[in-house]
Design an enzyme around this catalytic site. Structure first.
Site, PDB file in Angstrom:
ATOM      1  N   ASP A 137       0.933  -1.075  -0.045  1.00 47.95           N
ATOM      2  CA  ASP A 137       0.120  -0.179   0.099  1.00 47.95           C
ATOM      3  C   ASP A 137       1.023   1.330  -0.120  1.00 47.95           C
ATOM      4  OD1 ASP A 137      -3.116   0.760   0.803  1.00 47.95           O
ATOM      5  OD2 ASP A 137      -1.817   2.282   1.537  1.00 47.95           O
ATOM      6  N   ASN A 145      -3.096  13.261  -3.327  1.00 48.04           N
ATOM      7  CA  ASN A 145      -4.088  13.618  -3.926  1.00 48.04           C
ATOM      8  C   ASN A 145      -4.834  15.093  -3.233  1.00 48.04           C
ATOM      9  OD1 ASN A 145      -4.628  11.606  -5.784  1.00 48.04           O
ATOM     10  ND2 ASN A 145      -5.882  10.277  -4.360  1.00 48.04           N
ATOM     11  N   HIS A 150      -5.843  14.934  -8.188  1.00 48.30           N
ATOM     12  CA  HIS A 150      -5.710  13.591  -8.668  1.00 48.30           C
ATOM     13  C   HIS A 150      -4.868  12.865  -9.773  1.00 48.30           C
ATOM     14  CE1 HIS A 150      -9.055  12.358  -5.644  1.00 48.30           C
ATOM     15  NE2 HIS A 150      -9.524  13.319  -5.942  1.00 48.30           N
ATOM     16  N   ASP A 154      -2.578   9.883  -9.924  1.00 48.87           N
ATOM     17  CA  ASP A 154      -2.492   9.049 -10.987  1.00 48.87           C
ATOM     18  C   ASP A 154      -0.897   8.667 -11.262  1.00 48.87           C
ATOM     19  OD1 ASP A 154      -4.999   8.604 -10.911  1.00 48.87           O
ATOM     20  OD2 ASP A 154      -5.796   9.898 -12.576  1.00 48.87           O
ATOM     21  N   GLU A 180      -4.847   2.508  -4.105  1.00 49.21           N
ATOM     22  CA  GLU A 180      -3.705   2.683  -3.757  1.00 49.21           C
ATOM     23  C   GLU A 180      -2.776   1.129  -3.529  1.00 49.21           C
ATOM     24  OE1 GLU A 180      -4.698   4.481   0.159  1.00 49.21           O
ATOM     25  OE2 GLU A 180      -5.586   4.115  -1.628  1.00 49.21           O
TER      26      GLU A 180
END
Length: 282
Positions: A137, A145, A150, A154, A180
């Site tokens: 993770d 974010n 965002h 990405d 994630e």
């Protein structure tokens, strides 16, 4: 059932019917040949055979054979055409399956493909005994974010995916299972070797730059937490995932940016339980 499945079944049924028809025509051709042979044999044995009648019989049988051969060629061509259609359908189905099992952002296998692989690990337990499930993770991903947007998130996800591809062997299965979180399936490894793999990936990501392509904004530092469980320590796929997830939870809540083996959690719990029993008896 989808329209694609219906079309595929229809083509398979038509192709099977054509194959059966070809078998029937082959049997008919053999019968015509036997009939012609019988006529010729009877003509040789009978001196009183009517020559004109004999020629008529031969011409009739020959024409029938030609018609059957022509029909056979036509049906063979139709069968080849249907076979090509079936092959194209199979290729399309393979493409659709590939698309359905791929994460659109990272182009890694997605959760659906991961679930299929996880189930496969327990179909042949002996083959996968020396295997492990690793869950990882991205630490503080929400912060990326919230701070940078965002699109930056990405970018971090795709960069992590690229590092995983480069850091791991080609035969190692890597998937993005959601948000994630990523999953790695490794085979033929001891727990110490799996720990080394995890640490190699962790250090590779911690040491990599995470910057925007146009803005050149630094999104880092980016680190990951990892938890894993060996297949031999789980009774089924559900237990394996649960234990790997528990190990990941411990990694996240003991400081992040680290690797935790579920076996270490079990050993620590056993030791604590034994210590508690000793105190209770004293």
């Amino acid at each position: 059932m989808s329209a694609l499945d219906v079309s595929q079944r229809k083509l398979v049924a038509e192709f099977s019917a054509l194959l059966q028809s070809l078998r029937n025509e082959k049997q008919l051709l053999q019968q015509r040949g036997d009939d012609l042979g019988s006529v010729c044999a009877e003509a040789d044995q009978s001196k009183s055979a009517n020559v004109v009648l004999l020629h008529c019989i031969i011409e009739t049988v020959t024409e029938a054979n030609d018609r059957v051969k022509g029909l056979g060629r036509a049906q063979k061509a139709a069968a080849v055409h249907r076979f090509n259609e079936l092959d194209q359908m199979r290729r399309k189905l393979d493409e659709y399956k590939q698309i359905a099992g791929t994460d659109s952002l990272t182009h890694l296998p997605n959760r659906r493909a991961f679930d299929e692989r996880l189930a496969l690990m327990f179909e042949d337990r002996c083959e996968w005994e020396m295997s492990a499930l690793i869950l990882l993770d991205i630490d503080h991903f929400k912060r990326v974010n919230d701070t940078h947007g965002h699109l930056a998130g990405d970018k971090v996800l795709t960069t992590v995916a690229s590092i995983l591809r480069v850091s791991l062997k080609k035969e190692v299965f890597v998937a993005r299972t959601g948000g994630e979180e990523f999953a790695i399936v490794v085979g033929g490894q001891t727990s110490d070797e799996v720990t080394s793999i995890c640490e190699s990936v962790r250090l590779a990501i911690a040491g990599s730059p995470f910057r925007g392509i146009k803005s050149d904004i630094d999104y880092g530092p980016i680190t990951i937490s990892l938890g894993f469980c060996m297949v031999q320590n789980a009774v089924d796929a559900v237990a394996l995932y649960g234990k790997a997830d528990e190990a990941l939870y411990h990694a996240k809540h003991s400081g992040r940016n680290r690797t935790v083996d579920h076996a270490a959690i079990s050993a620590r719990n056993s030791a604590q339980h034994a210590h508690q029993n000793t105190e209770d008896r004293s």
